[in-house]
Design an enzyme around this catalytic site. Structure first.
Site, PDB file in Angstrom:
ATOM      1  N   GLY A  49       1.083  -5.247   1.323  1.00  0.00           N
ATOM      2  CA  GLY A  49       0.057  -5.294   0.281  1.00  0.00           C
ATOM      3  C   GLY A  49       0.543  -5.967  -0.997  1.00  0.00           C
ATOM      4  O   GLY A  49      -0.250  -6.531  -1.752  1.00  0.00           O
ATOM      5  N   LEU A  71       0.839  -1.196   0.000  1.00  0.00           N
ATOM      6  CA  LEU A  71       0.000   0.000   0.000  1.00  0.00           C
ATOM      7  C   LEU A  71       0.870   1.241   0.000  1.00  0.00           C
ATOM      8  O   LEU A  71       1.950   1.259   0.620  1.00  0.00           O
ATOM      9  CB  LEU A  71      -0.929  -0.004   1.212  1.00  0.00           C
ATOM     10  CG  LEU A  71      -1.838  -1.225   1.353  1.00  0.00           C
ATOM     11  CD1 LEU A  71      -2.894  -0.984   2.411  1.00  0.00           C
ATOM     12  CD2 LEU A  71      -2.492  -1.606   0.028  1.00  0.00           C
ATOM     13  N   ASN A  99       4.440  -7.639   6.676  1.00  0.00           N
ATOM     14  CA  ASN A  99       5.332  -7.041   7.673  1.00  0.00           C
ATOM     15  C   ASN A  99       4.684  -5.879   8.424  1.00  0.00           C
ATOM     16  O   ASN A  99       5.382  -5.043   9.000  1.00  0.00           O
ATOM     17  CB  ASN A  99       6.612  -6.548   6.972  1.00  0.00           C
ATOM     18  CG  ASN A  99       6.320  -5.471   5.939  1.00  0.00           C
ATOM     19  OD1 ASN A  99       5.274  -5.507   5.299  1.00  0.00           O
ATOM     20  ND2 ASN A  99       7.210  -4.515   5.780  1.00  0.00           N
ATOM     21  N   GLU A 100       3.365  -5.820   8.428  1.00  0.00           N
ATOM     22  CA  GLU A 100       2.661  -4.653   8.991  1.00  0.00           C
ATOM     23  C   GLU A 100       3.124  -4.290  10.408  1.00  0.00           C
ATOM     24  O   GLU A 100       3.272  -3.111  10.732  1.00  0.00           O
ATOM     25  CB  GLU A 100       1.145  -4.897   8.998  1.00  0.00           C
ATOM     26  CG  GLU A 100       0.452  -4.622   7.683  1.00  0.00           C
ATOM     27  CD  GLU A 100       0.605  -5.750   6.669  1.00  0.00           C
ATOM     28  OE1 GLU A 100       1.324  -6.733   6.957  1.00  0.00           O
ATOM     29  OE2 GLU A 100       0.016  -5.638   5.585  1.00  0.00           O
TER      30      GLU A 100
HETATM   31  C1  LIG Z   1      -8.225  -2.083  13.861  1.00  0.00           C
HETATM   32  C2  LIG Z   1      -7.606  -2.461  12.589  1.00  0.00           C
HETATM   33  C3  LIG Z   1      -8.293  -1.914  11.412  1.00  0.00           C
HETATM   34  C4  LIG Z   1      -7.753  -1.726  10.260  1.00  0.00           C
HETATM   35  C5  LIG Z   1      -6.377  -2.007   9.898  1.00  0.00           C
HETATM   36  C6  LIG Z   1      -5.411  -1.019  10.348  1.00  0.00           C
HETATM   37  C7  LIG Z   1      -4.343  -0.639   9.707  1.00  0.00           C
HETATM   38  C8  LIG Z   1      -4.156  -0.709   8.281  1.00  0.00           C
HETATM   39  C9  LIG Z   1      -3.326  -1.786   7.816  1.00  0.00           C
HETATM   40  C10 LIG Z   1      -2.841  -1.443   6.493  1.00  0.00           C
HETATM   41  C11 LIG Z   1      -2.133  -2.595   5.869  1.00  0.00           C
HETATM   42  C12 LIG Z   1      -0.928  -2.087   5.197  1.00  0.00           C
HETATM   43  C13 LIG Z   1      -0.405  -2.693   4.178  1.00  0.00           C
HETATM   44  C14 LIG Z   1       0.764  -2.140   3.479  1.00  0.00           C
HETATM   45  O1  LIG Z   1       1.037  -2.572   2.393  1.00  0.00           O
HETATM   46  S1  LIG Z   1       1.690  -0.888   4.194  1.00  0.00           S
HETATM   47  C15 LIG Z   1       3.124  -0.709   3.171  1.00  0.00           C
HETATM   48  C16 LIG Z   1       4.192  -1.629   3.634  1.00  0.00           C
HETATM   49  N1  LIG Z   1       5.320  -1.594   2.736  1.00  0.00           N
HETATM   50  C17 LIG Z   1       6.571  -1.668   3.145  1.00  0.00           C
HETATM   51  O2  LIG Z   1       6.859  -1.778   4.315  1.00  0.00           O
HETATM   52  C18 LIG Z   1       7.620  -1.588   2.088  1.00  0.00           C
HETATM   53  C19 LIG Z   1       8.422  -0.350   2.240  1.00  0.00           C
HETATM   54  N2  LIG Z   1       9.412  -0.259   1.178  1.00  0.00           N
HETATM   55  C20 LIG Z   1      10.548  -0.978   1.152  1.00  0.00           C
HETATM   56  O3  LIG Z   1      10.833  -1.794   1.992  1.00  0.00           O
HETATM   57  C21 LIG Z   1      11.474  -0.714   0.024  1.00  0.00           C
HETATM   58  O4  LIG Z   1      11.107   0.512  -0.570  1.00  0.00           O
HETATM   59  C22 LIG Z   1      11.481  -1.805  -1.061  1.00  0.00           C
HETATM   60  C23 LIG Z   1      10.073  -2.106  -1.565  1.00  0.00           C
HETATM   61  C24 LIG Z   1      12.142  -3.070  -0.520  1.00  0.00           C
HETATM   62  C25 LIG Z   1      12.310  -1.272  -2.255  1.00  0.00           C
HETATM   63  O5  LIG Z   1      13.604  -0.880  -1.807  1.00  0.00           O
HETATM   64  P1  LIG Z   1      14.492   0.060  -2.727  1.00  0.00           P
HETATM   65  O6  LIG Z   1      14.550  -0.461  -4.105  1.00  0.00           O
HETATM   66  O7  LIG Z   1      15.783   0.248  -2.009  1.00  0.00           O
HETATM   67  O8  LIG Z   1      13.677   1.426  -2.848  1.00  0.00           O
HETATM   68  P2  LIG Z   1      13.569   2.578  -1.746  1.00  0.00           P
HETATM   69  O9  LIG Z   1      13.353   2.018  -0.397  1.00  0.00           O
HETATM   70  O10 LIG Z   1      14.718   3.518  -1.902  1.00  0.00           O
HETATM   71  O11 LIG Z   1      12.216   3.315  -2.172  1.00  0.00           O
HETATM   72  C26 LIG Z   1      12.145   4.137  -3.329  1.00  0.00           C
HETATM   73  C27 LIG Z   1      11.135   5.232  -3.071  1.00  0.00           C
HETATM   74  O12 LIG Z   1       9.842   4.628  -2.875  1.00  0.00           O
HETATM   75  C28 LIG Z   1       9.309   5.050  -1.614  1.00  0.00           C
HETATM   76  N3  LIG Z   1       8.495   3.954  -1.073  1.00  0.00           N
HETATM   77  C29 LIG Z   1       8.867   2.712  -0.789  1.00  0.00           C
HETATM   78  N4  LIG Z   1       7.846   1.974  -0.357  1.00  0.00           N
HETATM   79  C30 LIG Z   1       6.767   2.791  -0.342  1.00  0.00           C
HETATM   80  C31 LIG Z   1       5.394   2.619   0.016  1.00  0.00           C
HETATM   81  N5  LIG Z   1       4.914   1.452   0.447  1.00  0.00           N
HETATM   82  N6  LIG Z   1       4.583   3.672  -0.098  1.00  0.00           N
HETATM   83  C32 LIG Z   1       5.030   4.866  -0.533  1.00  0.00           C
HETATM   84  N7  LIG Z   1       6.330   5.096  -0.907  1.00  0.00           N
HETATM   85  C33 LIG Z   1       7.176   4.058  -0.803  1.00  0.00           C
HETATM   86  C34 LIG Z   1      10.539   5.351  -0.768  1.00  0.00           C
HETATM   87  O13 LIG Z   1      10.196   6.183   0.286  1.00  0.00           O
HETATM   88  C35 LIG Z   1      11.435   6.004  -1.788  1.00  0.00           C
HETATM   89  O14 LIG Z   1      10.945   7.328  -1.958  1.00  0.00           O
HETATM   90  P3  LIG Z   1      11.939   8.549  -2.300  1.00  0.00           P
HETATM   91  O15 LIG Z   1      11.045   9.734  -2.341  1.00  0.00           O
HETATM   92  O16 LIG Z   1      12.944   8.610  -1.181  1.00  0.00           O
HETATM   93  O17 LIG Z   1      12.556   8.187  -3.621  1.00  0.00           O
END
Ligand SMILES: CC/C=C\C/C=C\CCCC/C=C/C(=O)SCCNC(=O)CCNC(=O)[C@H](O)C(C)(C)COP(=O)(O)OP(=O)(O)OC[C@H]1O[C@@H](n2cnc3c(N)ncnc32)[C@H](O)[C@@H]1OP(=O)(O)O
Length: 292
Positions: free
Chosen positions: A143, A98, A167-168
């Site tokens: 997600g 997400l 990994n939430e």
């Molecule tokens: C009571 C309960 C009721 C309801 C539920 C409650 C809560 C809600 C639950 C919601 C469930 C959530 C689900 C999700 O999916 S949350 C998202 C989780 N994702 C992650 O943890 C992944 C994070 N990202 C990474 O680990 C790395 O980016 C990745 C994918 C391994 C890639 O690595 P790499 O190639 O090195 O790239 P960068 O890390 O440098 O990232 C590049 C760029 O992208 C931005 N970015 C990364 N991930 C996200 C993201 N998920 N959303 C938005 N942006 C993201 C990152 O910040 C960099 O940005 P920049 O501006 O610096 O270039």
């Protein structure tokens, strides 16, 4: 017309139909692509390959989800296709899950609209009548993992950087019950309990061991493997396979369908909390600083 919970998604999410291109592929099949969702049709085989293309990390923004929902609706209604291969066009990343920016610093109406789209994509994928094979060619947290879990079969490219899991908890948030149900149905209760509490991201060998994926193959074989798996699944008569799929999945999907509005309200109130907003902002900041 594509509808999301009775409303026109094209209008709600500001995605213009003009953003789509419709052409004919070499085999005469209609090829349609939006900005971020590439569809490569193979009409003769009855297979469409969907390539996620929302660089840099295929994060699931509202617009991206909306394009994907529209694309799936079109394919589902097109009798040419019986199977979808879901993969990524972004090198090294299947999907970062997400889009954290959709869940940070916005208003409750936005959170509700976003969560409805997240529910919708899950329902569309999980209940699809088609055979869905995930060709996971990159990292697949949260997600991103959920999308893969909706598929009927998962092939993961063998690269230790391509970790997959829900990994939430590492972000200080909670996987919703339907993420949990989908995971339990895939890897069983004990393994899901541990994986969810610890927010485990599994590298390929462990992902295979725990049953998160069905096959791990060298990266250059991922598409050919997905195609060969697909032909095995397509050899089963559609009506028998579809009714069986529905029998296996209906209760899990109904669990969400019955509580859809309450789930949205839960999400909105949870995500609006100051403490949760703070955790997400810290996490986003850490991601940004990782490079420096
Ligand atoms: C009571 C309960 C009721 C309801 C539920 C409650 C809560 C809600 C639950 C919601 C469930 C959530 C689900 C999700 O999916 S949350 C998202 C989780 N994702 C992650 O943890 C992944 C994070 N990202 C990474 O680990 C790395 O980016 C990745 C994918 C391994 C890639 O690595 P790499 O190639 O090195 O790239 P960068 O890390 O440098 O990232 C590049 C760029 O992208 C931005 N970015 C990364 N991930 C996200 C993201 N998920 N959303 C938005 N942006 C993201 C990152 O910040 C960099 O940005 P920049 O501006 O610096 O270039």
């Amino acid at each position: 017309m594509a509808l999301l919970a009775g409303r026109t998604v094209l209008l709600r999410a500001g995605v213009r139909l003009g953003a789509e291109a419709a052409t004919r592929g070499g085999n005469g099949a209609r090829r349609f692509a939006s900005h971020r969702v590439l569809v490569e049709p193979d009409a003769a085989a009855g297979i469409a390959t969907i390539k996620l293309k929302n660089p840099p990390v295929n994060s699931l923004s509202l617009e991206f989800l909306t394009e994907l929902i529209i694309c799936l609706e079109k394919l589902e209604n097109d009798k040419t296709f019986r199977g979808i291969i879901l993969t990524s066009d972004c090198p090294g990343i299947f999907s970062a899950g997400l889009d954290l920016r959709e869940m940070c610093g916005k208003n409750p109406a936005h959170y509700a609209e976003y969560w409805r789209a997240v529910q919708e994509i899950w329902l569309k994928l999980y209940l699809s009548n088609m055979v869905l094979v995930a060709a996971i060619n990159g990292a697949s947290p949260a997600g991103g993992c959920l999308m893969a879990l909706t598929c009927d079969y998962r092939v993961l490219a063998d690269n230790p950087r391509y970790r997959i899991g829900l990994n939430e908890t590492l972000l200080g948030i909670i996987a919703p019950f339907w993420f949990k149900d989908n995971l339990v149905n895939t890897i069983g209760h004990r393994a899901a309990d541990r994986a969810l509490q610890l927010g485990l991201l599994f590298p390929p060998t462990e992902a295979l061991q725990v049953g998160m994926v069905d096959q791990v193959v060298p990266e250059d074989q991922i598409h050919s493997t997905a195609l060969s798996v697909m032909s095995q699944w397509l050899a089963i008569p559609d009506h028998a396979r579809q009714l069986t799929k529905s029998m296996m999945r209906k209760a899990t999907a109904d669990h969400l369908i019955k509580q859809r509005e309450a789930d949205i309200q839960n999400f909105v109130s949870f995500i609006s909390k100051d403490s949760i907003q703070k955790s997400l902002q810290v996490y986003l900041e850490k991601l940004k600083q990782k490079k420096h």
